[in-house]
Design a protein around this motif. Sequence first.
Motif, short mmCIF file in Angstrom:
data_model
loop_
_atom_site.label_atom_id
_atom_site.label_comp_id
_atom_site.label_asym_id
_atom_site.label_seq_id
_atom_site.Cartn_x
_atom_site.Cartn_y
_atom_site.Cartn_z
N VAL A 1 3.52 -10.65 2.73
CA VAL A 1 3.44 -9.35 3.43
C VAL A 1 2.76 -8.32 2.55
O VAL A 1 1.90 -7.56 3.02
N GLU A 2 3.14 -8.31 1.25
CA GLU A 2 2.51 -7.34 0.35
C GLU A 2 1.01 -7.54 0.30
O GLU A 2 0.23 -6.57 0.40
N SER A 3 0.61 -8.75 0.21
CA SER A 3 -0.83 -9.07 0.14
C SER A 3 -1.54 -8.66 1.42
O SER A 3 -2.61 -8.06 1.41
N LEU A 4 -0.84 -8.98 2.55
CA LEU A 4 -1.44 -8.66 3.87
C LEU A 4 -1.56 -7.15 4.06
O LEU A 4 -2.60 -6.64 4.52
N THR A 5 -0.52 -6.41 3.67
CA THR A 5 -0.54 -4.94 3.81
C THR A 5 -1.67 -4.34 3.00
O THR A 5 -2.43 -3.48 3.50
N GLU A 6 -1.79 -4.85 1.78
CA GLU A 6 -2.87 -4.34 0.91
C GLU A 6 -4.23 -4.56 1.55
O GLU A 6 -5.07 -3.66 1.61
N THR A 7 -4.42 -5.73 2.11
CA THR A 7 -5.70 -6.07 2.75
C THR A 7 -5.97 -5.15 3.95
O THR A 7 -7.07 -4.62 4.12
N LEU A 8 -4.91 -4.98 4.78
CA LEU A 8 -5.08 -4.13 5.98
C LEU A 8 -5.43 -2.69 5.60
O LEU A 8 -6.31 -2.07 6.21
N GLN A 9 -4.74 -2.20 4.59
CA GLN A 9 -5.00 -0.81 4.18
C GLN A 9 -6.42 -0.65 3.66
O GLN A 9 -7.11 0.34 3.95
N LYS A 10 -6.86 -1.64 2.91
CA LYS A 10 -8.24 -1.58 2.40
C LYS A 10 -9.24 -1.55 3.54
O LYS A 10 -10.19 -0.78 3.56
N GLU A 11 -9.00 -2.39 4.56
CA GLU A 11 -9.92 -2.44 5.71
C GLU A 11 -9.90 -1.12 6.49
O GLU A 11 -10.93 -0.65 6.95
N ALA A 12 -8.67 -0.54 6.64
CA ALA A 12 -8.54 0.74 7.35
C ALA A 12 -9.31 1.84 6.63
O ALA A 12 -10.01 2.64 7.25
#
Lengths: 241, 256
Positions: free
Chosen positions: B242-253
């Motif tokens: 989840v941490e990894s996924l959140t980081e990725t989503l925030q970067k894309e946003a």
Amino acid sequence: MEVVSLNQISPDQVIIWSWMFITLNVTILYTWLVMAILVVGSWLITRNLSSEMNVSRWQHLLEVIISIIRGEISEMTKKGADHYVPLVGTLFLFICVSNVLVIVPGFVAPTSSITTTAALATCVFIAVPYYGISRNGIFHYVKEYFQPTFIFFPFHVMGELSRTLALTVRLFGNIMSHEKVIGILLAVTPFLFPVVMQILGLLIGVIQAYIFSILSMVYIASALSAEDEVHEEVKKEGSTA
Amino acid sequence: MHIDWFVFLAQIFNFLLLMYLLKRFLYGRIIKAMDDREAKIAARFAEAEELKAKAGEAAEHYEKRNQLLNEKKEQMLNEATMAADAKRKELMEKVRAEVDQVKTRWQDMLIREQDAFFYDLRQRAAKQLYATARKALSDLADVDLEERIVDEFLRRVQELDEEKSVSIRKAISGGGNRVTIQSAFDIPVPRQVKIEEVLKKQITDGFTIRYLLEPDIVSGIELRVNGHKIAWSLNEYLELLVESLTETLQKEAHAA
């Protein structure tokens, strides 16, 4: 029928009624007529006088005439013009109306009678010392006859008499001669030309009325002004002393 | 030329009479009317002058009053402008605060949705991972995943240090000698026996074990006793995911 024939030089000679020395001639009759016109006319106009802004035409006419008379008198006497209006105004109106009524067929101007003109001139002759004495006293008035020296007294008296005679004859001569000229012209050239002369006669009549009244005022004013000069000298002496 | 002295005197009398009558009916009246009119006109002029002066004063008065009113109007206009500015600022502040509030609320909601999403994701992923791992282990190594989970749990129990063991022991005795073991799957009886043996050996004796099926424990097993816990589950791995996924989503946003 002619009221006055060419042979009769004056309307005085047309006697209507007579008893002893009392004579009623055309002159007196027409004088009464003129007087009646003036008095009745004045009464009719002045019975409803208005001192407001809206006044009748007749009142305007009278006011204009009186104003002109007052103005002329004021130019000579400088003050107290209203005191001399009755004499000068009556002279002018009487002579003027008498002369203008000549246009009416059958009317003979009373001023074409030397008796009338002499009577009017005598009134002026009496009025001059009357106004002079009533204003400044008899002494100053009589004193003027001896100015600059007593030698001039007869000349002053002759002057008074001669100017009265001049007043009499000037008016009488003008009006009488004009009437006679019209009478002669009617006999010679009965068309048009007498009409022109009648118009001229009206002008002459008004001018003569003006001359008679103005000269009367000049005579009165000369007596007044002489007295005024004396008064001014007395005042000056009083102030310098 | 002949002068009739009677006529002469009569004419003088006539003239004097005419003078008297005209003085009475004409000059006196006319001159009086003219003088009266002049006096009235003079009075009217005087009155007009007075009225003119009054009108001038009134005009001056109204001019001053008008000036005062203009000044007052200007002042009121300035005050109104200032009040409007202040009101505008106040409203702007209010709107800004409301917008901030809405924004915060929206962000909270977003975070909540995000949390819900990740929770759901974690659950699904765990199930999927669990199923995949189970199948892989059974296919390749012929090993049951649930058994491996229990083994891993038991290994952790066995590796407990002395201090931890003592504190758990105290907790068991303080909690009425009852231990609860929750798991996402049914633990077979042999394994239950094994667990009991290990616990008794490692920690203490004289307690009862209660087994509870808890699907929320993602593919794991845990021991709970009076505030202490020994557990193993896929959650630890899923947290990392989840941490990894959140980081990725925030970067894309941020990139969008």
